[in-house]
Design a protein around this motif. Structure first.
Motif, short mmCIF file in Angstrom:
data_model
loop_
_atom_site.label_atom_id
_atom_site.label_comp_id
_atom_site.label_asym_id
_atom_site.label_seq_id
_atom_site.Cartn_x
_atom_site.Cartn_y
_atom_site.Cartn_z
N MET A 1 13.26 -6.55 4.44
CA MET A 1 12.80 -6.12 3.11
C MET A 1 13.08 -7.21 2.08
O MET A 1 14.19 -7.74 2.03
CB MET A 1 13.50 -4.83 2.71
CG MET A 1 13.07 -4.27 1.37
SD MET A 1 11.35 -3.70 1.36
CE MET A 1 11.48 -2.24 2.39
N ILE A 2 12.09 -7.56 1.27
CA ILE A 2 12.24 -8.54 0.20
C ILE A 2 12.59 -7.80 -1.08
O ILE A 2 11.80 -7.00 -1.58
CB ILE A 2 10.95 -9.36 0.01
CG1 ILE A 2 10.59 -10.10 1.29
CG2 ILE A 2 11.12 -10.34 -1.15
CD1 ILE A 2 9.23 -10.77 1.25
N ARG A 3 13.78 -8.05 -1.61
CA ARG A 3 14.27 -7.35 -2.78
C ARG A 3 13.97 -8.18 -4.03
O ARG A 3 14.36 -9.34 -4.12
CB ARG A 3 15.77 -7.07 -2.64
CG ARG A 3 16.09 -6.29 -1.37
CD ARG A 3 17.58 -6.18 -1.10
NE ARG A 3 18.23 -5.30 -2.04
CZ ARG A 3 19.02 -5.71 -3.01
NH1 ARG A 3 19.25 -7.00 -3.19
NH2 ARG A 3 19.59 -4.83 -3.83
N VAL A 4 13.28 -7.56 -5.01
CA VAL A 4 12.77 -8.29 -6.17
C VAL A 4 13.39 -7.75 -7.45
O VAL A 4 13.50 -6.53 -7.64
CB VAL A 4 11.24 -8.18 -6.24
CG1 VAL A 4 10.71 -8.83 -7.52
CG2 VAL A 4 10.59 -8.82 -5.02
N LEU A 5 13.79 -8.66 -8.33
CA LEU A 5 14.17 -8.34 -9.70
C LEU A 5 13.01 -8.75 -10.59
O LEU A 5 12.61 -9.93 -10.60
CB LEU A 5 15.44 -9.08 -10.11
CG LEU A 5 15.79 -9.08 -11.61
CD1 LEU A 5 15.99 -7.67 -12.13
CD2 LEU A 5 17.03 -9.93 -11.87
N THR A 23 2.38 -2.10 -3.05
CA THR A 23 1.37 -1.97 -1.98
C THR A 23 1.80 -2.69 -0.72
O THR A 23 1.16 -2.52 0.32
CB THR A 23 0.01 -2.53 -2.45
OG1 THR A 23 0.13 -3.94 -2.71
CG2 THR A 23 -0.46 -1.81 -3.71
N ASP A 24 2.84 -3.52 -0.82
CA ASP A 24 3.37 -4.20 0.37
C ASP A 24 4.63 -3.48 0.82
O ASP A 24 5.61 -3.43 0.08
CB ASP A 24 3.69 -5.66 0.04
CG ASP A 24 4.03 -6.49 1.27
OD1 ASP A 24 4.79 -5.98 2.13
OD2 ASP A 24 3.54 -7.62 1.38
N PRO A 25 4.64 -2.93 2.02
CA PRO A 25 5.80 -2.15 2.47
C PRO A 25 7.07 -2.97 2.67
O PRO A 25 8.16 -2.41 2.78
CB PRO A 25 5.32 -1.54 3.80
CG PRO A 25 4.24 -2.47 4.28
CD PRO A 25 3.56 -2.95 3.03
N ASP A 26 6.93 -4.31 2.67
CA ASP A 26 8.09 -5.17 2.88
C ASP A 26 8.71 -5.67 1.58
O ASP A 26 9.64 -6.47 1.60
CB ASP A 26 7.70 -6.38 3.75
CG ASP A 26 7.31 -5.97 5.15
OD1 ASP A 26 7.89 -5.00 5.67
OD2 ASP A 26 6.42 -6.63 5.73
N ILE A 27 8.17 -5.21 0.44
CA ILE A 27 8.68 -5.66 -0.86
C ILE A 27 9.18 -4.46 -1.65
O ILE A 27 8.49 -3.44 -1.75
CB ILE A 27 7.59 -6.39 -1.66
CG1 ILE A 27 7.12 -7.64 -0.91
CG2 ILE A 27 8.11 -6.78 -3.05
CD1 ILE A 27 5.98 -8.38 -1.60
N GLU A 28 10.38 -4.59 -2.22
CA GLU A 28 10.97 -3.53 -3.02
C GLU A 28 11.48 -4.09 -4.34
O GLU A 28 12.25 -5.06 -4.35
CB GLU A 28 12.13 -2.87 -2.26
CG GLU A 28 12.85 -1.79 -3.05
CD GLU A 28 14.12 -1.30 -2.38
OE1 GLU A 28 14.70 -0.31 -2.87
OE2 GLU A 28 14.52 -1.91 -1.36
N VAL A 29 11.06 -3.51 -5.46
CA VAL A 29 11.60 -3.88 -6.77
C VAL A 29 12.90 -3.11 -6.95
O VAL A 29 12.90 -1.89 -7.08
CB VAL A 29 10.61 -3.55 -7.90
CG1 VAL A 29 11.25 -3.85 -9.26
CG2 VAL A 29 9.32 -4.35 -7.74
#
Length: 216
Positions: A1-5, A23-29
């Protein structure tokens, strides 16, 4: 999972970007900030993989926050996300250690591609910006290739191979596969390349690779 700020002073913009990334299941804000000071605090607290950083914000803008993010959370990838694509902003952001430069007006798919690229350790520039930089390198800065080749000549043969692939925007894992090396060995080569070339990040090294004619 790519964690985004996600850092932007406009709540509407943050909501839109969050929806696109969702929309990308591998990205989480994992967090949102409205100014540079808050961004530094949240980056220190959440340790995200990627910070999406707006330029124009109150209190502390993105360009001012970038060096502080680099100092306090050195492992984080920072992609500037902005409506401003003037050369001075691009040069300053890359010089201060940005891994990517994305435009808000770009195709939403480009945003996801850019986040994935910088999270994997690659450099990413919006195609519109990259096109302008390439044109500049081919035109107004024809005196730079000789200087770039001179700097690159200080590298070992293997380091030049790594630099060439880095210039193509490949992350360490892909470079390792291409050269049949371990990822740890590639990381060591990249560190040595940055030190020898006296550049602050992969993006600056990639530009040198282009100037020296190492990339296809």
């Amino acid at each position: 999972m790519i964690r985004v700020l996600l850092v932007d002073d406009e709540a509407v913009v943050r909501a839109g970007v969050r929806a696109i990334l969702g929309t990308d299941p591998d990205i989480e804000v994992v967090a949102e900030a409205g100014d540079g000071h808050e961004a530094v605090d949240l980056a220190r607290r959440h340790r995200p993989d990627v910070v999406l950083l707006d330029i124009r914000m109150p209190r502390l803008d993105g360009l001012a926050a970038l060096p502080e993010l680099r100092r306090t959370v050195p492992g984080v990838a920072v992609a500037v996300l902005t409506t401003f694509d003037e050369d001075e902003f691009v040069v300053r952001a890359l010089g201060d250690g940005a891994n990517g430069f994305l435009l808000k007006a770009a195709d939403p798919r480009e945003l996801i591609i850019g986040v994935r690229a910088v999270a994997e350790g690659a450099a990413y520039l919006s195609p519109r910006i990259a096109q302008r930089l390439v044109a500049e390198l081919r035109g107004d800065r024809l005196s730079r290739p000789d200087a770039a080749r001179s700097r690159v000549s200080a590298l070992t043969a293997r380091e030049r191979e790594v630099l060439a692939l880095l210039g193509e925007g490949l992350p360490n894992q892909a470079i390792a596969r291409r050269l049949t090396l371990s990822e740890g060995t590639v990381k060591a080569h990249v560190s040595a390349i940055l030190q020898t070339l006296e550049v602050g990040n992969r993006t600056q090294a990639a530009i040198l690779a282009h100037e020296a004619g190492l990339t296809r």
